[in-house]
Enzyme design. Structure first.
Site, PDB file in Angstrom:
ATOM      1  CE  LYS A 195      23.859  24.845  -7.293  1.00 52.22           C
ATOM      2  NZ  LYS A 195      24.670  23.901  -8.096  1.00 52.22           N
ATOM      3  NE  ARG A 255      33.949  21.325  -9.233  1.00 51.16           N
ATOM      4  CZ  ARG A 255      33.223  20.863  -8.383  1.00 51.16           C
ATOM      5  NH1 ARG A 255      32.774  21.548  -7.289  1.00 51.16           N
ATOM      6  NH2 ARG A 255      32.856  19.418  -8.313  1.00 51.16           N
ATOM      7  CE  LYS A 488      30.336  26.023   1.280  1.00 54.41           C
ATOM      8  NZ  LYS A 488      29.223  26.264   0.301  1.00 54.41           N
TER       9      LYS A 488
HETATM   10  O1  F6P Z   1      33.758  25.299  -2.101  1.00 57.27           O
HETATM   11  C1  F6P Z   1      32.682  24.575  -1.881  1.00 57.27           C
HETATM   12  C2  F6P Z   1      31.379  25.734  -2.594  1.00 57.27           C
HETATM   13  O2  F6P Z   1      30.281  24.935  -2.420  1.00 57.27           O
HETATM   14  C3  F6P Z   1      31.492  25.667  -3.913  1.00 57.27           C
HETATM   15  O3  F6P Z   1      31.189  24.649  -4.848  1.00 57.27           O
HETATM   16  C4  F6P Z   1      30.825  26.918  -4.227  1.00 57.27           C
HETATM   17  O4  F6P Z   1      31.149  27.532  -5.388  1.00 57.27           O
HETATM   18  C5  F6P Z   1      31.102  27.806  -3.047  1.00 57.27           C
HETATM   19  O5  F6P Z   1      31.218  26.759  -1.944  1.00 57.27           O
HETATM   20  C6  F6P Z   1      30.496  28.759  -2.671  1.00 57.27           C
HETATM   21  O6  F6P Z   1      29.100  28.184  -2.257  1.00 57.27           O
HETATM   22  P1  F6P Z   1      27.562  29.067  -2.360  1.00 57.27           P
HETATM   23  O7  F6P Z   1      27.544  29.481  -3.687  1.00 57.27           O
HETATM   24  O8  F6P Z   1      26.573  28.036  -1.782  1.00 57.27           O
HETATM   25  O9  F6P Z   1      27.752  30.186  -1.436  1.00 57.27           O
END
Ligand code: F6P
Length: 523
Positions: A195, A255, A488
């Protein structure tokens, strides 16, 4: 918005008194006194049977829990969510994953994206060729957390073996290297699922796979890349063409995103029509959650029992075991859903909670777990709610092992509840004590009719609404996740230090650990 704080509400105070009464009760005696206990405390919705008769509840407890739900206006909060209000009040966003499965009444963008997904996956399943003229036989889905767990769960549970084999990779490293060593770049397509398009693990893996493709295909490599993201310009910068970029929207939490284009790898693995059945199963549970009276509302009943176990009976954890091989990934998916949604400590007024927010959730596969953690669950000093998920009907040809799994599943929940008295062990003296089980350990059993798309969709939506209702009861935001985002960012700032670059250290321990690595293990 309720006028009183949660712990001052009349129902909360009455439940605290009720919990004290439960100290003297044992479930085994309640079953002996009430032959109709199973009928009274089990309930079906959209084909899913929930047997919560082995939970420490009775009519009075349930009534108080339902009164708590009414006092806190949780049904109104769910209605606000369904209506697209900004229920994610910290990020000022809606949480409209239900709109993704609203079929003809879904937003036009959703319908347009689903149509593109169907075309993309049908082409792959019908033998679309890569740039070397070879059919694309493998699809690698790169993603982590919500960008992987739901789509991998659906693919694992429902794959029909048609079309390319779909591989899910959440982190770079040896497993990815081993996977690439066994695949032909010319017949492999890669879907980058992120995302934010900033998640370190996913982007690092994408770099490795892109190089692997480029070594074989040269500048044609990008033609075998696709992306699912809320940042299309980042995907374009990788050379990915617009027709291979699928959108993610900020009103869908990671999620909760299986039902969006994040589900594309699953659609390749299970086919568009089965993906539509998955959506329809979830939509049926949405209608149940939105339209059922509280006393028959399955996600609400399960949420109330969770709050009862957590905040009144002192169970700060819950263990979930899937007794169906296709549901092996369910505990992982559920752990992210519940712990990222309910792992909060500040209420909607910005005040620190004075009660527990969400249980730690762990689990695994039945019957394997019976050769590990069930010893602790039966005879340890902790008293923890357990959840069993299984299917009533076996897959064709699996009848024998299916019966074995169900016999074990039902035996475990019965033993947890009944226990084994010392005099039932057949042993004498101290040995009888060692061989006895205390029992009175609560569990819920969820039974799907069978493992099919509609049932899985209903089950996952059931868990989504149970989580959102628990958050509404506890006055917290189920839809943000600042805790993981700090991690992160800090990891990103530390990474250069592992290659010896100067980095400001957050603390002496981290500095010491990185120095130790630097002295001993050059990257
Ligand atoms: O675990 C934190 C998070 O932001 C989740 O909400 C998300 O599904 C995952 O990391 C991956 O994030 P991205 O889709 O931005 O790579």
């Amino acid at each position: 918005m309720p006028r009183t704080s949660l712990t001052r509400s009349p129902a909360w105070r009455a439940l605290a008194a009720q919990a004290r009464n439960w100290r003297a009760l044992h479930l085994r005696d309640l079953f002996a006194a009430d032959p109709g206990r199973f009928e009274r405390y089990s309930h079906s919705a959209c084909g899913v049977l929930a047997d919560f008769s082995k939970q420490r509840i009775d009519d009075q407890t349930l009534q108080l829990l339902l009164a708590l739900a009414a006092e806190r206006g949780v049904s109104e909060r769910l209605a606000e969510q369904f209506a697209g209000k900004k229920v994610n009040f910290t990020e000022k966003r809606a949480a409209l994953h239900t709109a993704l499965r609203a079929a003809a009444s879904a937003p036009r963008d959703v319908q347009r994206t689903l149509k593109r997904m169907r075309q993309f996956s049908e082409e792959l399943r019908n033998g679309k060729h890569g740039n070397d003229g070879k059919p694309l036989r493998d699809v690698i889905s790169l993603g982590i957390g919500g960008s992987a767990l739901g789509t991998a769960l659906a693919a694992t549970a429902l794959a029909d073996g048609e079309g390319p084999q779909v591989h899910f990779v959440s982190m770079p490293g040896a497993p990815l290297k081993r996977l690439l060593a066994g695949l032909d770049p010319a017949s492999t397509l890669v879907i980058i699922q992120s995302k934010s398009f900033t998640t370190q693990e996913t982007l690092h893996s994408a770099g490795i796979v892109r190089q692997w493709l480029t070594q074989a295909l040269g500048d044609q490599a990008a033609a075998q890349l696709a992306a699912v993201t809320a940042v299309p310009e980042a995907a374009r910068a990788m050379g990915i063409s617009d027709e291979s970029i699928f959108p993610m929207w900020d009103w869908v939490g990671g999620r909760y995103s299986l039902w969006s284009a994040v589900g594309l790898p699953a659609m390749v693995a299970i086919g568009p029509s089965r993906f539509d059945e998955l959506l329809a199963g979830a939509a049926a549970m949405d209608a149940h959650a939105a339209g059922s009276a509280a006393s028959g509302n399955l996600p609400l009943l399960l949420a109330l029992i969770d709050v009862w176990n957590l905040n009144f009976l002192g169970a700060s954890s819950r263990a979930v075991f899937a007794y169906e091989p296709g549901l092996d990934l369910l505990p992982d998916w559920l752990q992210q859903l519940e712990m990222e949604s309910l792992g909060k400590r500040i209420d909607r007024r910005g005040k620190a909670l004075r009660y527990l927010s969400g249980p730690s959730l762990w689990g695994g596969r039945g019957t394997e777990a019976q050769h590990a953690c069930f010893q602790w669950l039966h005879q340890g000093t902790h008293d923890m709610p357990v959840e069993f998920v299984a299917c009533a009907a076996a897959a064709a040809g699996d009848e024998g092992s299916h019966a074995m799994r169900l016999a074990n599943c039902f035996a475990q929940s019965s033993l947890l509840m009944r226990g084994v008295h010392p005099e039932e062990t057949g042993a004498a003296g101290a040995l009888a004590a060692h061989q006895s089980l205390p029992g009175n350990r609560p569990s819920t059993t969820l039974l799907l009719p069978r493992l099919d798309a509609a049932s899985l969709g209903a089950l996952l939506a059931l868990y989504e609404h149970r989580t959102a209702l628990t958050a509404a009861l506890l006055d917290i935001n189920a839809f943000d996740q600042y805790g993981v985002e700090h991690g992160k960012r800090l990891a990103g700032s530390l990474l250069p230090a592992l290659s010896g670059e100067p980095v400001t250290m957050p603390d002496a321990s981290t500095a010491g650990l990185i120095t130790h690595v630097g002295k001993n293990f050059k990257p």
